[in-house]
Design a protein around this motif. Structure first.
Motif, mmCIF file in Angstrom:
data_model
loop_
_atom_site.group_PDB
_atom_site.id
_atom_site.type_symbol
_atom_site.label_atom_id
_atom_site.label_comp_id
_atom_site.label_asym_id
_atom_site.label_seq_id
_atom_site.Cartn_x
_atom_site.Cartn_y
_atom_site.Cartn_z
ATOM 1 N N SER A 731 0.861 -1.183 0.000
ATOM 2 C CA SER A 731 0.000 0.000 0.000
ATOM 3 C C SER A 731 0.895 1.230 0.000
ATOM 4 O O SER A 731 1.766 1.373 0.862
ATOM 5 N N TRP A 732 0.684 2.108 -0.981
ATOM 6 C CA TRP A 732 1.523 3.294 -1.182
ATOM 7 C C TRP A 732 0.616 4.516 -1.188
ATOM 8 O O TRP A 732 -0.357 4.571 -1.932
ATOM 9 N N ASN A 733 0.908 5.486 -0.345
ATOM 10 C CA ASN A 733 0.136 6.730 -0.301
ATOM 11 C C ASN A 733 1.071 7.914 -0.188
ATOM 12 O O ASN A 733 2.019 7.892 0.600
ATOM 13 N N LEU A 734 0.779 8.965 -0.955
ATOM 14 C CA LEU A 734 1.538 10.198 -0.874
ATOM 15 C C LEU A 734 0.561 11.370 -0.971
ATOM 16 O O LEU A 734 -0.243 11.440 -1.902
ATOM 17 N N ASP A 735 0.622 12.254 0.012
ATOM 18 C CA ASP A 735 -0.174 13.483 0.010
ATOM 19 C C ASP A 735 0.760 14.679 0.122
ATOM 20 O O ASP A 735 1.624 14.720 1.002
ATOM 21 N N LEU A 736 0.584 15.653 -0.766
ATOM 22 C CA LEU A 736 1.309 16.923 -0.682
ATOM 23 C C LEU A 736 0.249 18.014 -0.596
ATOM 24 O O LEU A 736 -0.530 18.211 -1.538
ATOM 25 N N ARG A 737 0.215 18.712 0.536
ATOM 26 C CA ARG A 737 -0.888 19.626 0.815
ATOM 27 C C ARG A 737 -0.379 21.017 1.163
ATOM 28 O O ARG A 737 0.507 21.185 1.993
ATOM 29 N N PHE A 738 -0.979 22.020 0.499
ATOM 30 C CA PHE A 738 -0.738 23.419 0.824
ATOM 31 C C PHE A 738 -1.994 23.967 1.492
ATOM 32 O O PHE A 738 -3.094 23.856 0.947
ATOM 33 N N ILE A 756 -1.403 3.814 -4.604
ATOM 34 C CA ILE A 756 -1.264 2.559 -5.346
ATOM 35 C C ILE A 756 -1.461 1.407 -4.356
ATOM 36 O O ILE A 756 -0.992 1.468 -3.208
ATOM 37 N N THR A 757 -2.134 0.356 -4.797
ATOM 38 C CA THR A 757 -2.293 -0.853 -4.004
ATOM 39 C C THR A 757 -1.953 -2.051 -4.872
ATOM 40 O O THR A 757 -2.358 -2.107 -6.042
ATOM 41 N N GLY A 758 -1.225 -3.007 -4.299
ATOM 42 C CA GLY A 758 -0.854 -4.185 -5.070
ATOM 43 C C GLY A 758 -0.931 -5.462 -4.261
ATOM 44 O O GLY A 758 -0.423 -5.523 -3.132
ATOM 45 N N TYR A 773 6.551 -4.502 -9.711
ATOM 46 C CA TYR A 773 5.162 -4.962 -9.770
ATOM 47 C C TYR A 773 4.212 -3.892 -9.224
ATOM 48 O O TYR A 773 3.152 -3.629 -9.812
ATOM 49 N N LEU A 774 4.601 -3.253 -8.121
ATOM 50 C CA LEU A 774 3.737 -2.243 -7.506
ATOM 51 C C LEU A 774 3.451 -1.108 -8.474
ATOM 52 O O LEU A 774 2.299 -0.691 -8.650
ATOM 53 N N PHE A 775 4.487 -0.619 -9.156
ATOM 54 C CA PHE A 775 4.298 0.530 -10.039
ATOM 55 C C PHE A 775 3.704 0.153 -11.394
ATOM 56 O O PHE A 775 3.421 1.033 -12.206
ATOM 57 N N GLU A 776 3.494 -1.154 -11.620
ATOM 58 C CA GLU A 776 2.746 -1.582 -12.792
ATOM 59 C C GLU A 776 1.244 -1.571 -12.540
ATOM 60 O O GLU A 776 0.450 -1.707 -13.468
ATOM 61 N N GLN A 777 0.842 -1.430 -11.271
ATOM 62 C CA GLN A 777 -0.576 -1.404 -10.934
ATOM 63 C C GLN A 777 -1.181 -0.039 -11.266
ATOM 64 O O GLN A 777 -0.476 0.942 -11.467
ATOM 65 N N GLN A 778 -2.511 -0.031 -11.292
ATOM 66 C CA GLN A 778 -3.204 1.219 -11.582
ATOM 67 C C GLN A 778 -2.960 2.212 -10.445
ATOM 68 O O GLN A 778 -3.080 1.868 -9.282
ATOM 69 N N GLN A 779 -2.602 3.436 -10.848
ATOM 70 C CA GLN A 779 -2.332 4.486 -9.867
ATOM 71 C C GLN A 779 -3.468 5.495 -9.845
ATOM 72 O O GLN A 779 -4.046 5.816 -10.883
#
Length: 830
Positions: A731-738, A756-758, A773-779
Motif C-alpha cells: 500500500s503506497w500513499n503520498l499526500d502533498l498539501r498546501f 497505489i495498491t498491489g 510490480y507495484l508501479f505496474e498497478q493502476q495508480q
C-alpha cells in the motif's frame, strides 16, 4: 453471572461508605466590562487594559508540584469582557527573551515553543472546559477537555496574537461568546484555569494550583466572577465551500466540481445545531491500510471533521463508530453461474447529517444525531451476453443517536445512549442502548463506574446481546489501584453503528500502579504498573487466558523518556475467535513478551523515538520481533522532517487460513511486515503551511505447513496443503498539501494525492521486483482545490446595515464601541 452482580453490589456499598468531606479551595478573580474593546495585535497598550483585573501568583504544576513561580518568570493575565466576548492579555516574563522557543507548526499542533492556555467552563461543574492555546509563535490550538481528557478535534473561531518583547512575550486573546456554552442568567460564574509552558526547562505553571496527589486536572479550576447582563448575539454561522477535483485512474481522467454548505446555529445559549449539506470529504487524510489476517475488521481513525468535532456526548459508552456512516455497504452480491462482479463500491454516499447538542443549567447534557445515506449498487456483468446489471448492496439508510448525560457533584455523571440503524426494505436493522454510571466520592480519592448495554439486530429474527461492566479505582497518592469485571454475551453486536470485536466472554482484571509525585534523584517522574487479567468463555464455559503485565515509564531531569515491560500468558490461550466457527477454539502456547522504549528530548533539533519488542512462545522456532524507529530533525523553526520505520517479523506463526468442506484449515506461516512513513512540514507563517505525508506498507506471508483444527483445539498435519495462500501486499500513499488560513475559520487547501495498491499471490519477491510490480498497478493521481469561507450571521448583517460615520479621529481599527458591536471582526487584526 453471579460474580458480576455481586461486584455491582460491592460498588454500591463502597460508594455509600466513602463519603468523607474534602473541600478543594478555589481561586477567584472578578473582572469588569469595557466599552471600548482592545485591538488584538499582541500589544497591550489599549485603554481597555488600563483598569483590568489581573490574575497573578502562578504555581508550578510540573515537574515540582506546588512550588511558586520564580520572579524571573512572573506571569500576569489581564481579563476584561464586553457584549461580544471575553479578552485575555497575558504578560509572560522570560529572563532571556532571545532564547524563547518559537517553532512554527500547523494549527492544532504545538511544536518546540512556549505556550499559554486558557480553560473556560461556562457551567462551572469542574467536568468539561473549552481549551484555547496560543504559542509564542502565534499558532492556535483549541480543544475540549472533559475530566482531564483532551479532544483536539473540536475547532472554534477565535482571535489571538503573540509578540516577543524585551522582557518576555505577550499573548492577546479574544474569545467570542459564540464559542462558549453557559447558562442563560444575569450573573455568570465560570470555571477558569490558565497555564503557561516554559519550554526550555519543560516547566508548567498554573494559575489555580493543581494538586497531583489526587483527582483529575479539571477539579482544580478557579472561578471567574463579574460577568453580568451580557447581551449575547445570534449564534448563527455558515461555511460554504467550493471544490474541484482532477483525477486520473486506469487511464481515465475526470474533472468535477462540488459545492456545499455547513451550518451551525445556536438554538439558545446552551444548545447548538450542526448541519452538513452536500458533504465533500475528498481531502480527508488517507487510511493507513494493512493486510488483515485476524478474525476482526480493522478499526480505522475518523478523519472527517463533521464526525470528530463536538461529538463527545455521542461517544459515551463507545456505541458510536462514525466510520459506519458512509462506510462499506452491508449487503452481499448474488451471482449466477455466468456472472462476475464488475465493481463493488467501497463506500456509501452521505446525503446529509445533523447533530444537536448542549447542556442545561442543571447539568443535563442532551445530544441528537441523525444521518442519511444514499442507495448504493454493485455492478455485475454476464460473461456470455456481456449484459450489465446493478444490484442493491446498501439501501437508503437512516442513522440515529439520542444521548442524555446528567452531571452532578464535582466529577460524577449518569448517562443513557441509544443508537438506531434503519434500512429501507428487507435489509437488517439494528438498535443498541446503554446506561452508565460514573461516581467520584467527595474526597476525590475513589471512582466507581458501571455500565449495562443491550444490542438488538433484526434480520428474520431478532438477536439480543448484552454487555455489563463495573470498576473501582483508587486515584490518589503514590500507590493507586483498580479492579473490575467486564462481560459480553455471545450475541452482543453493535456493528451497525458501533464497533465491537470479541464477544461471549467474562473478564476479571486488577491493576496496581505507583508514581512519583515530586522529582527524585535524576527523575522528574516515574510510573510503574502491574496488571492482571483472567478471561473465560461464557457459553460454554471455557478458560481463555490469564495475563500478567508489568510496564514502566521514566522521565529524567534532562527529559530523556524511557521504559519497558514484561508480559506473559503462563497457561497459554484457548482462542475462541481464530477458528471463525462458533463453539470451536484454538490452543495457543504460552508466551513471554519483553520490550524497551526510548524517546529523546524533543526540545532539541534532533530527536529519536524507538521500541524493541520481542515475543517468545513455548513452541520451538516460534517468536515475534517488533522494531520501531523514528528520527526527527528540526532544520529551523519553519522546517521539520520526520521519518518512522516499523519492522514486524513473525516466525512460525499459526493461524486460520480457510474453511474447507468438513474442516477448518490452519497454517504455519512466516510473516514479514515493513512500514516506512515520511512526514515533512514547511511553515511559512502561523496561517500558511506546506505538508508532505508519505507511507509505504509492505507485508508478505509465506506458508510452510498446513493443518486441520481438531475439536480439542490442537492441530493435525494436513497432507494436501499447497502454497496458494502465499501473499504479498503493498500500500503506497503520498499526500502533498498546501494550506492557507486566510481568515478566521476560512481555509484554502490545494492537495496532490498519489495512491497505489498491489496484491500478489506469492511471497519472497525480491525488493526490486516487488516495486516493479507495484508501479505496474493502476495508480490514482488526484489534484484538488477546496475553498471554504466562514460567515458569521452578525458580520453579514453588518455588511447589509447602513454605514455609520466614524468619529473624526478613528480609523478602521479604532472605531467606536457601537461600530465594533455591529461588526465584531472590525476590531481584529490578521
Amino acid at each position: 453471572m453471579r460474580l458480576p452482580i455481586a461486584f455491582l453490589l460491592l460498588l454500591n456499598s463502597c460508594f455509600l461508605f466513602a463519603q468523607e468531606q474534602d473541600t478543594i479551595p478555589r481561586k477567584k478573580i472578578t473582572i469588569s466590562r469595557v466599552e471600548e474593546a482592545p485591538k488584538i495585535d499582541g500589544i497591550l497598550d489599549d485603554a481597555a487594559w488600563k483598569n483590568a483585573a489581573i490574575a497573578t501568583n502562578f504555581v508550578e504544576r510540573m515537574p515540582v508540584n506546588g512550588r511558586q513561580i520564580p520572579d524571573s518568570l512572573s506571569t500576569e493575565v489581564k481579563i476584561i469582557y464586553d457584549d461580544l466576548g471575553i479578552y485575555f492579555g497575558a504578560t509572560l516574563k522570560d529572563p532571556e527573551p532571545s532564547k524563547i522557543m518559537t517553532e512554527l507548526s500547523e494549527r492544532d499542533n504545538i511544536g518546540a515553543s512556549d505556550f499559554f492556555f486558557i480553560l473556560l467552563n461556562g457551567y462551572n461543574d469542574r467536568q468539561q472546559s473549552m481549551q484555547f492555546i496560543v504559542t509564542s509563535a502565534g499558532v492556535q490550538y483549541d480543544a475540549k477537555m472533559t475530566n482531564g481528557n483532551e479532544d483536539s478535534s473540536w475547532n472554534a473561531v477565535w482571535y489571538s496574537e503573540a509578540g516577543i518583547t524585551e522582557e518576555g512575550w505577550i499573548a492577546e486573546i479574544f474569545i467570542p461568546y459564540s464559542e462558549l456554552r453557559f447558562p442563560e442568567k444575569n450573573l455568570q460564574e465560570w470555571g477558569l484555569q490558565m497555564e503557561r509552558e516554559f519550554r526550555r526547562t519543560g516547566t508548567r505553571y498554573s494559575w489555580s494550583h493543581v494538586n497531583n496527589k489526587k483527582g483529575s486536572f479539571s477539579l482544580y479550576d478557579g472561578e471567574i466572577h463579574g460577568i453580568k447582563n451580557i447581551e449575547t448575539q445570534v449564534r448563527l454561522s455558515f461555511q460554504p465551500y467550493i471544490s474541484s477535483y482532477l483525477t486520473n485512474y486506469a487511464g481515465d481522467t475526470e474533472m468535477n466540481f462540488n459545492g456545499g454548505l455547513d451550518l451551525k446555529y445556536g438554538i439558545n445559549d446552551a444548545f447548538t445545531l450542526d448541519m452538513i449539506l452536500i458533504p465533500d470529504f475528498g481531502q480527508t487524510k488517507f487510511d493507513e491500510e494493512v493486510l488483515n489476517l485476524s478474525a476482526f475488521e480493522v478499526q480505522y481513525e475518523e478523519n472527517r471533521a463533521f464526525f470528530t468535532e463536538g461529538t463527545e456526548l455521542f461517544t459515551k459508552g463507545n456505541l458510536f463508530y462514525s466510520r459506519r456512516v458512509g462506510g462499506a455497504p452491508s449487503g452481499r452480491v448474488t451471482l449466477s453461474e455466468d456472472e462476475i462482479l464488475e465493481e463493488y463500491p467501497s463506500t456509501v454516499d452521505l446525503i446529509n447529517a445533523v447533530k444537536i447538542s448542549g447542556r442545561t443549567a442543571d447539568g443535563l447534557g442532551i445530544g441528537f444525531f441523525n444521518a442519511i445515506t444514499e442507495r448504493t449498487y454493485a455492478k455485475i456483468r454476464n460473461t456470455e451476453t456481456d449484459d450489465q446489471r446493478n444490484q442493491l448492496v446498501e439501501p437508503l439508510t437512516n442513522y440515529n443517536i439520542v444521548v442524555l448525560d446528567q452531571r452532578f457533584g464535582d466529577n460524577s455523571s449518569i448517562s443513557f445512549i441509544n443508537t438506531n440503524t434503519t434500512r429501507e426494505g428487507h435489509f437488517r436493522d439494528a438498535n443498541a442502548a446503554g446506561v452508565y454510571m460514573d461516581l467520584t466520592n467527595k474526597a476525590n480519592t475513589f471512582n466507581y463506574s458501571a455500565g449495562a448495554e443491550g444490542s438488538w439486530v433484526v434480520r428474520e429474527d431478532t438477536e439480543f446481546g448484552a454487555e455489563l461492566t463495573a470498576r473501582i479505582t483508587k486515584n490518589n497518592g503514590k500507590n493507586r489501584f483498580q479492579t473490575g469485571v467486564e462481560l459480553r454475551t455471545k450475541d452482543y453486536n453493535i456493528n451497525d453503528l458501533g464497533y465491537s470485536s470479541s464477544t461471549n466472554y467474562v473478564s476479571y482484571f486488577a491493576g496496581y500502579n505507583r508514581r512519583l509525585l515530586q522529582p527524585k534523584g535524576i527523575l522528574n517522574n516515574m510510573f510503574l504498573n502491574l496488571n492482571l487479567q483472567h478471561m473465560r468463555r461464557l457459553e460454554t464455559d471455557l478458560f481463555s487466558r490469564f495475563v500478567l503485565n508489568f510496564n514502566s515509564s521514566f522521565t529524567t531531569k534532562d527529559f530523556l523518556n524511557f521504559g519497558g515491560g514484561f508480559e506473559t500468558t503462563p497457561f497459554g490461550t484457548q482462542d475462541i475467535y481464530e477458528p471463525r466457527v462458533e463453539g470451536r477454539h484454538f490452543d495457543i502456547p504460552s508466551y513471554y513478551d519483553v520490550w524497551v522504549w526510548l524517546n529523546t528530548d524533543f526540545r532539541k533539533k534532533f530527536a529519536i523515538e524507538g521500541v524493541i519488542d520481542w515475543y517468545k512462545y513455548d513452541e520451538k522456532g516460534r517468536g515475534d520481533l517488533i522494531i520501531d524507529f523514528g528520527p526527527r530533525y528540526r532544520f529551523s523553526d519553519k522546517f521539520t522532517v520526520n521519518w518512522f520505520t516499523n519492522i514486524r517479523l513473525n516466525d512460525q506463526e499459526e493461524g486460520f487460513v480457510d474453511l474447507l468442506q468438513d474442516d477448518i484449515l490452519f497454517g504455519q506461516r512466516d510473516r514479514n511486515t515493513l512500514t516506512n512513513s515520511l512526514g515533512s512540514t514547511y511553515i511559512f507563517n502561523n496561517r500558511t503551511s506546506l505538508n508532505l505525508a508519505f507511507r509505504h506498507y509492505y507485508s508478505e506471508v509465506f506458508y510452510t505447513e498446513y493443518y486441520t483444527l481438531q475439536p480439542n483445539g490442537e492441530l493435525d498435519f494436513y497432507a494436501n496443503g499447497n502454497e496458494d495462500y502465499d501473499t504479498t501486499y503493498n500500500s503506497w500513499n503520498l499526500d502533498l498539501r498546501f494550506s492557507w488560513w486566510f481568515a478566521p475559520g476560512s481555509q484554502l487547501t490545494l492537495l496532490y494525492r498519489n495512491a497505489i495498491t498491489g496484491f500478489q499471490d506469492q511471497s519472497h519477491v525480491n525488493f526490486g521486483d516487488n516495486f516493479q510490480y507495484l508501479f505496474e498497478q493502476q495508480q490514482l493521481n488526484s489534484l484538488s482545490l477546496r475553498l471554504s469561507y466562514y460567515l458569521d450571521y452578525n458580520r453579514v448583517k453588518s455588511w447589509l446595515a447602513p454605514k455609520q460615520k466614524a468619529p473624526a479621529n478613528a480609523d478602521a481599527l479604532g472605531a467606536s464601541y457601537r461600530e465594533r458591536k455591529n461588526n465584531p471582526l472590525l476590531k481584529l487584526s490578521f
